[in-house]
Design a protein around this motif. Structure first.
Motif, PDB file in Angstrom:
ATOM      1  N   ARG A  12       0.845  -1.195   0.000  1.00  0.00           N
ATOM      2  CA  ARG A  12       0.000   0.000   0.000  1.00  0.00           C
ATOM      3  C   ARG A  12       0.880   1.244   0.000  1.00  0.00           C
ATOM      4  O   ARG A  12       2.004   1.217   0.479  1.00  0.00           O
ATOM      5  CB  ARG A  12      -0.890   0.023   1.241  1.00  0.00           C
ATOM      6  N   ALA A  13       0.332   2.338  -0.474  1.00  0.00           N
ATOM      7  CA  ALA A  13       1.031   3.630  -0.410  1.00  0.00           C
ATOM      8  C   ALA A  13       0.847   4.199   0.988  1.00  0.00           C
ATOM      9  O   ALA A  13      -0.285   4.292   1.487  1.00  0.00           O
ATOM     10  CB  ALA A  13       0.463   4.588  -1.454  1.00  0.00           C
ATOM     11  N   SER A  14       1.950   4.559   1.649  1.00  0.00           N
ATOM     12  CA  SER A  14       1.848   5.042   3.022  1.00  0.00           C
ATOM     13  C   SER A  14       0.982   6.300   3.127  1.00  0.00           C
ATOM     14  O   SER A  14       0.270   6.480   4.118  1.00  0.00           O
ATOM     15  CB  SER A  14       3.226   5.273   3.641  1.00  0.00           C
ATOM     16  N   TYR A  44       1.750   9.117  11.588  1.00  0.00           N
ATOM     17  CA  TYR A  44       3.113   8.934  11.079  1.00  0.00           C
ATOM     18  C   TYR A  44       3.354   7.463  10.786  1.00  0.00           C
ATOM     19  O   TYR A  44       2.683   6.589  11.322  1.00  0.00           O
ATOM     20  CB  TYR A  44       4.156   9.464  12.070  1.00  0.00           C
ATOM     21  N   THR A  45       4.319   7.198   9.911  1.00  0.00           N
ATOM     22  CA  THR A  45       4.671   5.844   9.499  1.00  0.00           C
ATOM     23  C   THR A  45       5.914   5.398  10.248  1.00  0.00           C
ATOM     24  O   THR A  45       6.870   6.169  10.387  1.00  0.00           O
ATOM     25  CB  THR A  45       4.928   5.803   7.975  1.00  0.00           C
ATOM     26  N   SER A  46       5.898   4.165  10.746  1.00  0.00           N
ATOM     27  CA  SER A  46       7.076   3.614  11.424  1.00  0.00           C
ATOM     28  C   SER A  46       7.151   2.112  11.164  1.00  0.00           C
ATOM     29  O   SER A  46       6.182   1.507  10.696  1.00  0.00           O
ATOM     30  CB  SER A  46       7.022   3.903  12.927  1.00  0.00           C
ATOM     31  N   SER A  47       8.279   1.526  11.483  1.00  0.00           N
ATOM     32  CA  SER A  47       8.506   0.103  11.251  1.00  0.00           C
ATOM     33  C   SER A  47       7.641  -0.737  12.190  1.00  0.00           C
ATOM     34  O   SER A  47       7.472  -0.409  13.358  1.00  0.00           O
ATOM     35  CB  SER A  47       9.980  -0.222  11.479  1.00  0.00           C
ATOM     36  N   CYS A  48       7.117  -1.838  11.663  1.00  0.00           N
ATOM     37  CA  CYS A  48       6.356  -2.768  12.507  1.00  0.00           C
ATOM     38  C   CYS A  48       6.920  -4.180  12.416  1.00  0.00           C
ATOM     39  O   CYS A  48       6.372  -5.095  12.998  1.00  0.00           O
ATOM     40  CB  CYS A  48       4.882  -2.765  12.115  1.00  0.00           C
ATOM     41  N   ASP A  51      11.296  -9.033  12.095  1.00  0.00           N
ATOM     42  CA  ASP A  51      12.087 -10.101  11.487  1.00  0.00           C
ATOM     43  C   ASP A  51      13.003  -9.609  10.371  1.00  0.00           C
ATOM     44  O   ASP A  51      13.491 -10.386   9.577  1.00  0.00           O
ATOM     45  CB  ASP A  51      11.156 -11.191  10.954  1.00  0.00           C
ATOM     46  N   GLY A  52      13.218  -8.298  10.290  1.00  0.00           N
ATOM     47  CA  GLY A  52      14.085  -7.752   9.265  1.00  0.00           C
ATOM     48  C   GLY A  52      13.370  -7.427   7.968  1.00  0.00           C
ATOM     49  O   GLY A  52      13.969  -6.861   7.063  1.00  0.00           O
ATOM     50  N   SER A  53      12.080  -7.773   7.853  1.00  0.00           N
ATOM     51  CA  SER A  53      11.353  -7.419   6.630  1.00  0.00           C
ATOM     52  C   SER A  53      11.071  -5.919   6.650  1.00  0.00           C
ATOM     53  O   SER A  53      11.290  -5.244   7.634  1.00  0.00           O
ATOM     54  CB  SER A  53      10.062  -8.232   6.507  1.00  0.00           C
ATOM     55  N   LYS A  54      10.562  -5.416   5.575  1.00  0.00           N
ATOM     56  CA  LYS A  54      10.385  -3.977   5.410  1.00  0.00           C
ATOM     57  C   LYS A  54       8.982  -3.504   5.782  1.00  0.00           C
ATOM     58  O   LYS A  54       8.482  -2.545   5.238  1.00  0.00           O
ATOM     59  CB  LYS A  54      10.685  -3.580   3.965  1.00  0.00           C
ATOM     60  N   GLY A  55       8.319  -4.183   6.703  1.00  0.00           N
ATOM     61  CA  GLY A  55       6.966  -3.818   7.080  1.00  0.00           C
ATOM     62  C   GLY A  55       6.889  -2.494   7.817  1.00  0.00           C
ATOM     63  O   GLY A  55       7.758  -2.163   8.621  1.00  0.00           O
ATOM     64  N   THR A 134      -4.809   5.692  20.637  1.00  0.00           N
ATOM     65  CA  THR A 134      -3.852   5.376  19.569  1.00  0.00           C
ATOM     66  C   THR A 134      -4.572   4.520  18.540  1.00  0.00           C
ATOM     67  O   THR A 134      -5.203   3.527  18.876  1.00  0.00           O
ATOM     68  CB  THR A 134      -2.618   4.619  20.093  1.00  0.00           C
ATOM     69  N   LEU A 135      -4.505   4.956  17.304  1.00  0.00           N
ATOM     70  CA  LEU A 135      -4.998   4.168  16.178  1.00  0.00           C
ATOM     71  C   LEU A 135      -3.790   3.732  15.378  1.00  0.00           C
ATOM     72  O   LEU A 135      -2.829   4.496  15.239  1.00  0.00           O
ATOM     73  CB  LEU A 135      -5.913   4.997  15.282  1.00  0.00           C
ATOM     74  N   TYR A 136      -3.827   2.523  14.856  1.00  0.00           N
ATOM     75  CA  TYR A 136      -2.757   2.093  13.975  1.00  0.00           C
ATOM     76  C   TYR A 136      -3.275   1.123  12.924  1.00  0.00           C
ATOM     77  O   TYR A 136      -4.196   0.358  13.165  1.00  0.00           O
ATOM     78  CB  TYR A 136      -1.561   1.514  14.731  1.00  0.00           C
ATOM     79  N   SER A 137      -2.683   1.243  11.745  1.00  0.00           N
ATOM     80  CA  SER A 137      -3.063   0.387  10.622  1.00  0.00           C
ATOM     81  C   SER A 137      -2.485  -1.001  10.818  1.00  0.00           C
ATOM     82  O   SER A 137      -1.639  -1.219  11.684  1.00  0.00           O
ATOM     83  CB  SER A 137      -2.516   0.971   9.314  1.00  0.00           C
ATOM     84  N   GLN A 138      -2.918  -1.919   9.973  1.00  0.00           N
ATOM     85  CA  GLN A 138      -2.246  -3.204   9.953  1.00  0.00           C
ATOM     86  C   GLN A 138      -0.878  -3.004   9.295  1.00  0.00           C
ATOM     87  O   GLN A 138      -0.652  -2.019   8.581  1.00  0.00           O
ATOM     88  CB  GLN A 138      -3.089  -4.248   9.220  1.00  0.00           C
ATOM     89  N   CYS A 139       0.031  -3.911   9.563  1.00  0.00           N
ATOM     90  CA  CYS A 139       1.366  -3.837   8.985  1.00  0.00           C
ATOM     91  C   CYS A 139       1.267  -4.029   7.461  1.00  0.00           C
ATOM     92  O   CYS A 139       0.483  -4.843   6.985  1.00  0.00           O
ATOM     93  CB  CYS A 139       2.224  -4.918   9.615  1.00  0.00           C
ATOM     94  N   PHE A 140       2.026  -3.236   6.706  1.00  0.00           N
ATOM     95  CA  PHE A 140       2.014  -3.341   5.251  1.00  0.00           C
ATOM     96  C   PHE A 140       3.406  -3.030   4.720  1.00  0.00           C
ATOM     97  O   PHE A 140       4.275  -2.574   5.441  1.00  0.00           O
ATOM     98  CB  PHE A 140       0.966  -2.388   4.634  1.00  0.00           C
ATOM     99  N   LYS A 141       3.615  -3.313   3.428  1.00  0.00           N
ATOM    100  CA  LYS A 141       4.881  -2.910   2.807  1.00  0.00           C
ATOM    101  C   LYS A 141       4.584  -1.733   1.880  1.00  0.00           C
ATOM    102  O   LYS A 141       3.498  -1.668   1.266  1.00  0.00           O
ATOM    103  CB  LYS A 141       5.584  -4.061   2.101  1.00  0.00           C
ATOM    104  N   GLU A 142       5.526  -0.830   1.789  1.00  0.00           N
ATOM    105  CA  GLU A 142       5.370   0.355   0.949  1.00  0.00           C
ATOM    106  C   GLU A 142       5.232  -0.048  -0.503  1.00  0.00           C
ATOM    107  O   GLU A 142       6.017  -0.853  -1.008  1.00  0.00           O
ATOM    108  CB  GLU A 142       6.608   1.264   1.075  1.00  0.00           C
ATOM    109  N   ALA A 143       4.222   0.497  -1.169  1.00  0.00           N
ATOM    110  CA  ALA A 143       4.049   0.249  -2.593  1.00  0.00           C
ATOM    111  C   ALA A 143       5.183   0.911  -3.351  1.00  0.00           C
ATOM    112  O   ALA A 143       5.629   2.006  -3.003  1.00  0.00           O
ATOM    113  CB  ALA A 143       2.705   0.801  -3.070  1.00  0.00           C
ATOM    114  N   GLU A 144       5.655   0.261  -4.388  1.00  0.00           N
ATOM    115  CA  GLU A 144       6.778   0.821  -5.154  1.00  0.00           C
ATOM    116  C   GLU A 144       6.322   1.581  -6.357  1.00  0.00           C
ATOM    117  O   GLU A 144       5.263   1.496  -6.844  1.00  0.00           O
ATOM    118  CB  GLU A 144       7.711  -0.315  -5.566  1.00  0.00           C
TER     119      GLU A 144
END
Length: 144
Positions: A12-14, A44-48, A51-55, A134-144
């Protein structure tokens, strides 16, 4: 990889997720139906990923304060009543496990899978009474 279900993270696009979480956050504020001072950190966007993935995920924390506990309690009750009608499933309700036994609600938005954590901190410990959200989205990877 989503550690909860083992599926690949959605792409998804952040900026779109930030807009989505900000909109949900505004609706949650409206559900309180009381007027107080509100902190303004914004989403704001932050790492979730652990395991080293880019979530990443989008978080939007804020608090309402500056009104007395009776109004905060009314707001918290309004929120609890309003969440199911706005697509939220309450998954936990009760005290937060602290010494002060602050009321807490945790909920999941059924369409977006965003999560909500709300606590009414009554100020029994000498701090300012407030509702902490606090609201937070599910973990996702940045769309390229």
């Amino acid at each position: 990889m989503d550690k909860e279900n083992g599926k690949p993270l959605p792409s998804r696009a952040s900026s779109a997720v930030e807009d989505e979480v900000s909109s949900l956050s505004s609706r949650v504020l409206d559900m309180l139906k009381v007027k107080g001072k509100v902190t303004e950190p914004g989403a704001y966007t932050s790492s979730c990923a652990e395991d080293g993935s880019k979530g990443v995920w989008v978080r939007h924390p804020w608090s309402m304060y500056g009104i007395d506990n009776s109004e905060l309690g009314e707001g918290f009750a309004n929120l609890k009543r309003s969440l199911p009608g706005d697509g939220w499933e309450i998954v936990k309700e009760g005290d937060d496990g602290s010494r002060d036994k602050n009321p807490e609600i945790r909920a999941v938005h059924q369409r977006t899978h965003s999560q909500l954590e709300a606590r009414w901190l009554k100020g029994l410990d000498g701090n300012t009474p407030l509702i902490d959200v606090t609201l937070y989205s599910q973990c996702f990877k940045e769309a390229e």
